[in-house]
Design a protein around this motif. Structure first.
Motif, PDB file in Angstrom:
ATOM      1  N   LEU A 403       0.833  -1.208   0.000  1.00  0.00           N
ATOM      2  CA  LEU A 403       0.000   0.000   0.000  1.00  0.00           C
ATOM      3  C   LEU A 403       0.865   1.255   0.000  1.00  0.00           C
ATOM      4  N   ALA A 404       2.097   1.152   0.503  1.00  0.00           N
ATOM      5  CA  ALA A 404       2.992   2.307   0.507  1.00  0.00           C
ATOM      6  C   ALA A 404       3.339   2.770  -0.899  1.00  0.00           C
ATOM      7  N   GLU A 405       3.185   1.908  -1.908  1.00  0.00           N
ATOM      8  CA  GLU A 405       3.495   2.274  -3.285  1.00  0.00           C
ATOM      9  C   GLU A 405       2.302   2.864  -4.024  1.00  0.00           C
ATOM     10  N   GLU A 406       1.119   2.799  -3.424  1.00  0.00           N
ATOM     11  CA  GLU A 406      -0.089   3.290  -4.084  1.00  0.00           C
ATOM     12  C   GLU A 406      -0.199   4.798  -3.951  1.00  0.00           C
ATOM     13  N   LEU A 442      -1.160  -5.311   1.606  1.00  0.00           N
ATOM     14  CA  LEU A 442      -0.742  -5.611   0.243  1.00  0.00           C
ATOM     15  C   LEU A 442      -1.930  -5.549  -0.707  1.00  0.00           C
ATOM     16  N   LEU A 443      -1.664  -5.139  -1.948  1.00  0.00           N
ATOM     17  CA  LEU A 443      -2.675  -5.075  -2.999  1.00  0.00           C
ATOM     18  C   LEU A 443      -2.370  -6.150  -4.028  1.00  0.00           C
ATOM     19  N   GLY A 445      -3.087  -8.471  -7.577  1.00  0.00           N
ATOM     20  CA  GLY A 445      -3.255  -8.055  -8.965  1.00  0.00           C
ATOM     21  C   GLY A 445      -4.680  -7.705  -9.318  1.00  0.00           C
ATOM     22  N   ASP A 446      -5.657  -8.345  -8.646  1.00  0.00           N
ATOM     23  CA  ASP A 446      -7.066  -8.044  -8.915  1.00  0.00           C
ATOM     24  C   ASP A 446      -7.576  -6.855  -8.115  1.00  0.00           C
ATOM     25  N   GLY A 447      -6.696  -6.187  -7.359  1.00  0.00           N
ATOM     26  CA  GLY A 447      -7.077  -4.991  -6.627  1.00  0.00           C
ATOM     27  C   GLY A 447      -7.504  -5.222  -5.200  1.00  0.00           C
ATOM     28  N   LEU A 448      -7.680  -6.476  -4.775  1.00  0.00           N
ATOM     29  CA  LEU A 448      -8.102  -6.756  -3.409  1.00  0.00           C
ATOM     30  C   LEU A 448      -6.938  -6.542  -2.448  1.00  0.00           C
ATOM     31  N   ALA A 449      -7.257  -6.006  -1.285  1.00  0.00           N
ATOM     32  CA  ALA A 449      -6.250  -5.789  -0.250  1.00  0.00           C
ATOM     33  C   ALA A 449      -6.243  -6.962   0.710  1.00  0.00           C
ATOM     34  N   ILE A 450      -5.047  -7.425   1.059  1.00  0.00           N
ATOM     35  CA  ILE A 450      -4.894  -8.518   2.010  1.00  0.00           C
ATOM     36  C   ILE A 450      -3.889  -8.091   3.069  1.00  0.00           C
ATOM     37  N   LEU A 451      -3.891  -8.814   4.165  1.00  0.00           N
ATOM     38  CA  LEU A 451      -3.021  -8.496   5.288  1.00  0.00           C
ATOM     39  C   LEU A 451      -1.840  -9.461   5.300  1.00  0.00           C
ATOM     40  N   SER A 452      -0.664  -8.960   5.643  1.00  0.00           N
ATOM     41  CA  SER A 452       0.545  -9.779   5.663  1.00  0.00           C
ATOM     42  C   SER A 452       1.331  -9.502   6.938  1.00  0.00           C
ATOM     43  N   ASP A 453       2.494 -10.133   7.039  1.00  0.00           N
ATOM     44  CA  ASP A 453       3.441  -9.976   8.150  1.00  0.00           C
ATOM     45  C   ASP A 453       2.784 -10.330   9.484  1.00  0.00           C
ATOM     46  N   PHE A 454       2.629 -11.638   9.706  1.00  0.00           N
ATOM     47  CA  PHE A 454       2.026 -12.142  10.941  1.00  0.00           C
ATOM     48  C   PHE A 454       3.092 -12.618  11.920  1.00  0.00           C
ATOM     49  N   GLU A 455       4.276 -12.018  11.830  1.00  0.00           N
ATOM     50  CA  GLU A 455       5.371 -12.426  12.704  1.00  0.00           C
ATOM     51  C   GLU A 455       5.038 -12.200  14.172  1.00  0.00           C
ATOM     52  N   TYR A 456       4.270 -11.130  14.463  1.00  0.00           N
ATOM     53  CA  TYR A 456       3.939 -10.803  15.848  1.00  0.00           C
ATOM     54  C   TYR A 456       2.490 -11.110  16.199  1.00  0.00           C
ATOM     55  N   ALA A 457       1.749 -11.742  15.286  1.00  0.00           N
ATOM     56  CA  ALA A 457       0.351 -12.069  15.566  1.00  0.00           C
ATOM     57  C   ALA A 457       0.266 -13.120  16.676  1.00  0.00           C
ATOM     58  N   LYS A 458      -0.799 -13.020  17.462  1.00  0.00           N
ATOM     59  CA  LYS A 458      -0.983 -13.965  18.565  1.00  0.00           C
ATOM     60  C   LYS A 458      -2.454 -14.015  18.954  1.00  0.00           C
ATOM     61  N   ARG A 459      -2.794 -15.002  19.729  1.00  0.00           N
ATOM     62  CA  ARG A 459      -4.140 -15.037  20.314  1.00  0.00           C
ATOM     63  C   ARG A 459      -4.256 -13.958  21.383  1.00  0.00           C
TER      64      ARG A 459
END
Length: 765
Positions: A403-406, A442-443, A445-459
């Motif tokens: 998204l930083a490139e958009e 992240l965006l 190719g079809d334009g949908l946004a998804i979430l990444s970088d789950f290195e610190y994700a937790k319950r």
């Protein structure tokens, strides 16, 4: 518990180890058939009537006097050091051609940071002339004297060179180096979690230590000098073949295409994240679509990122959402810790402990690393900034852009609207992300946004409550690590909170009426919750509103020939730039703007273009909703769980989607701040003067000829001429009659261009 001294360096504190411990536990092991005492005897009594490299006075040949007493520069004072290393190499392995030490004739200037292409004073390499850091085995920094200034300068240079060496070669896991001040020599080691240095010793007379150090490096294999043997550099290309195992222990090979992210090259102690676009290789042939390969060093106590994504997707499939769980998060193809082959078999690649007594630690998995003792238990109480890290790789199927490139404002807010629903999927499954930032959205190719970088994700209910996140988008409570809105005896429930959440208010009042001592108490401590993820999303929206300039691409051309065709820039004012810098850097200002009513909207309306006021007001309404929920949930901090943000995700989604629809037809885009040249209209003349931009302080400028004659306000012809020194600052000699205007807005624009000695009127302060 052992006790060690520490040295302060620009990269943090370095742990000082005894020389014997550094040689036995940190240096690569010597070959079994190599005895240092026997090598010393061979140097003292050479065969074939060759000259001994050690004189009768017990000093290395060429160092009859200390370097500080020798004439000439460091190159001449240490001219014979390479011959000492050659003698050690010949005595160690007479039948093998080993690396040699080279004195760098083109020394860089004394500075704390060096350019990536500048090499150190001395380097150990198999090549006589190095072109890349990857050609270097180890390196050193040399100085003739041992004053405090010289020692500090050597420390600055060696830490900078270690950072450049680690950044210049992706295969580097750790690096060795040395420093010499006159006769005092120190041995250095660094990896992704620590800097280790030996106590000083006399390199001219302590022959055993010098022989051991160079013999260990000269006879070490690629893995022992810090190279990653699971990465193979392709010939004459900046591409690598990288191996990693899948969960079923099958070996997979990926070939990099181009780098996507290379991390901060100035830092030594960080996770060393590198991201490439890559393609799978089978039997030497590239097959399949491109993928994304991430190489990183992680905390072994934390769940692996790939395992977190897989577990999160399984939990999300069991609940009902507006979005499909599989299309909400980035897809993992394979992931694994990095292992390397040694004489003891397949071992885990991890950062070393400074308190071990031997070089070989037979760690084959994370369980072996954490079994019995933890990283904190094995760390000496005074060894700072040391923590264990494990080498980890993960491959994602989607090749996206950040998204930083958009640049399109409508696309940005559409992405934020979808991420609000993605967070709803995550939160309803009992998970929190903890690092929502513009680079982790992240965006596809079809334009949908998804979430990444789950290195610190937790319950939500898991431990590991560290201060984690990207500083610009971190929630205020997470930054302070406490609940500042918690109900206390000296404050009351706000009317708007009582109106929106009457049940929570009644339950809290009943609880505290039964036991008033519970007011302001939180036995479980601070915990990260779903509201903090949504606040990070709000800060991203505020970032694009405040920290960027907006360009209207649909407007007709009304600017001069220097502007791009078809654009009408909303050039940010100086006040906006100052406010943007302060709000995303100053912690107290961030807290005030977010927690105090109307401060954000009133301040933003003063600094951004009027056309963006509607967006600012919508963000202010969203902030009030989030703050009201904060107050309601923190009436009883013990009851905060994964449902604390229920209902807010839809409000965030609808608000961001409304902003996107509002701006979609207007063609607004964003870009980084520009520095316009201010135009000043003199009150006594119709001629406008364009004030030159200030020079860049890091650039040395040559003399451009004689100084031009001062300009006078009455001389219209002189005022219209441009000075040949286009980058010269405005001062009293150049424009003596241009008084500083008594206008706050103009003064704000002129402030960066005025010299320090220029006098300003009180109204500008």
């Amino acid at each position: 518990m052992p006790t060690y001294a520490v040295l302060e360096t620009p990269q943090g504190y370095a742990t000082e180890l005894p020389v014997t411990q550094f040689l036995s536990a940190i240096l690569p092991p010597l070959p079994h058939d190599l005895d240092v005492a026997r090598v010393l005897h061979a140097l003292l009594h050479p065969s074939h009537k060759s000259r001994s490299p050690i004189t009768s006075r017990g000093r290395w040949t060429g160092f009859s006097a200390d370097p500080e007493n020798l004439k000439g520069s460091e190159d001449k004072a240490f001219f014979h050091l390479p011959s000492v290393v050659r003698s050690i190499a010949a005595a160690t392995s007479p039948e093998k051609t080993l690396a040699s030490l080279h004195i760098n004739p083109n020394r860089a200037a004394v500075q704390a940071r060096r350019h990536l292409k500048s090499f150190p004073d001395a380097y150990l390499s198999v090549y006589s002339s190095c072109r890349e850091w990857s050609d270097i085995i180890a390196f050193g920094e040399l100085t003739k004297t041992e004053s405090e200034e010289d020692i500090s300068d050597n420390i600055n240079k060696v830490t900078s060179s270690m950072a450049k060496c680690m950044a210049g070669d992706p295969r580097r896991r750790f690096v060795f180096s040395f420093t010499i001040e006159n006769v005092k020599m120190r041995l250095w080691f660094c990896d992704r979690s620590q800097i280790l240095v030996s106590e000083p010793f006399n390199f001219i007379t302590d022959h055993i230590t010098v022989i051991h150090f160079f013999s260990a490096l000269l006879n070490a294999g690629p893995a022992d000098i810090g190279l990653d043997t699971t990465m193979v550099l392709l010939d004459n290309e900046e591409r690598y073949d990288i191996n990693l195992h899948s969960t079923d222990l099958r070996l997979n090979t990926y070939r990099t295409i181009n780098p996507i992210f290379t991390g901060d090259q100035q830092l030594l102690r960080y996770n060393g994240t590198r991201v490439w676009m890559a393609v799978k290789v089978v039997d030497g042939q590239e097959i399949g679509d491109p993928v994304v390969l991430k190489d990183v060093w992680v905390d072994p106590n934390r769940r692996a990122e790939g395992a977190s994504i897989e577990e999160l997707c399984r939990a999300a499939r069991d609940t009902e959402h507006q979005l499909d769980a599989d299309s909400s998060f980035i897809t993992v193809e394979c992931h694994s810790d990095v292992y390397f082959d040694s004489k003891h078999g397949r071992l885990l690649d991890y950062t070393r402990s400074p308190v071990r007594s031997t070089y070989d630690d037979l760690v084959r998995s994370r369980e072996d690393l954490l079994g019995g003792t933890t990283a904190r238990e094995t760390r000496p109480h005074n060894v700072r900034h040391h923590y264990r890290l494990v080498h980890y790789r993960i491959v994602f199927r989607e090749v996206c852009r950040s998204l930083a490139e958009e640049r399109s404002l409508a696309t940005i807010f559409k992405a934020l609207a979808r991420i609000a629903l993605v967070l709803q999927v995550m939160h309803s499954s009992g998970w929190v992300h903890r690092d929502v930032s513009k680079r982790n959205i992240l965006l596809r190719g079809d334009g949908l946004a998804i979430l990444s970088d789950f290195e610190y994700a937790k319950r939500v209910n898991d431990g590991d409550e560290m201060r984690i996140g990207t500083a610009k988008f971190m929630a205020v409570e997470v930054d302070r690590q406490r609940y500042p809105l918690q109900l206390r005896p000296d404050n009351a429930i706000l009317p708007q909170v009582r109106e929106k959440y009457p049940e929570k208010c009644a339950a809290a009042e009943k609880k505290f009426a039964e036991d008033p001592t519970l007011l302001g108490q939180n036995p479980s401590g601070f915990r990260y919750n779903a509201l903090h993820d949504l606040e990070s999303l709000w800060w991203i929206a505020a970032y694009y509103l405040i920290m960027k300039e907006v360009v209207d691409c649909s407007a007709p051309v009304e600017t001069g020939p220097s502007e791009e065709e078809g654009t009408d820039p909303f050039v940010a004012s100086h006040a906006q730039k100052v406010f943007a810098t302060d709000i995303f850097i100053t912690r107290e200002l961030r807290r005030f703007c977010f927690t105090l009513a109307s401060i954000f909207a009133e301040t933003v309306h003063e600094v951004i273009p009027e056309r963006l006021w509607k967006i600012a007001q919508k963000l202010e309404d969203l902030r009030e909703e989030l703050m009201c929920r904060y107050y309601a949930e923190e009436l009883d901090c013990e009851s905060i769980d994964s449902t604390s943000a229920d209902g807010l995700h839809e409000i965030f989604h609808d608000t961001f989607l409304g902003i996107a629809e509002l701006e979609e037809n207007q063609g607004l885009t964003v870009r980084p701040f520009t520095v316009p040249k201010p135009i000043y209209h003199h009150p006594d003349s119709d001629v406008s003067v364009q004030i030159p931009s200030p020079p860049r302080p890091s650039v040395k400028r040559k003399h451009l000829g004689p100084r031009t004659a001062p300009l006078r306000s009455g001389d219209d012809e002189a005022l219209t001429k441009r000075s040949p020194r286009k980058k010269r600052r405005l001062d009293e000699n150049t424009y003596p009659d241009l008084a500083i205007p008594n206008n706050t807005e103009v003064a704000k624009r002129l402030r960066p261009y005025l010299p320090r000695r220029a006098k300003m009127r009180p109204t500008m302060r």
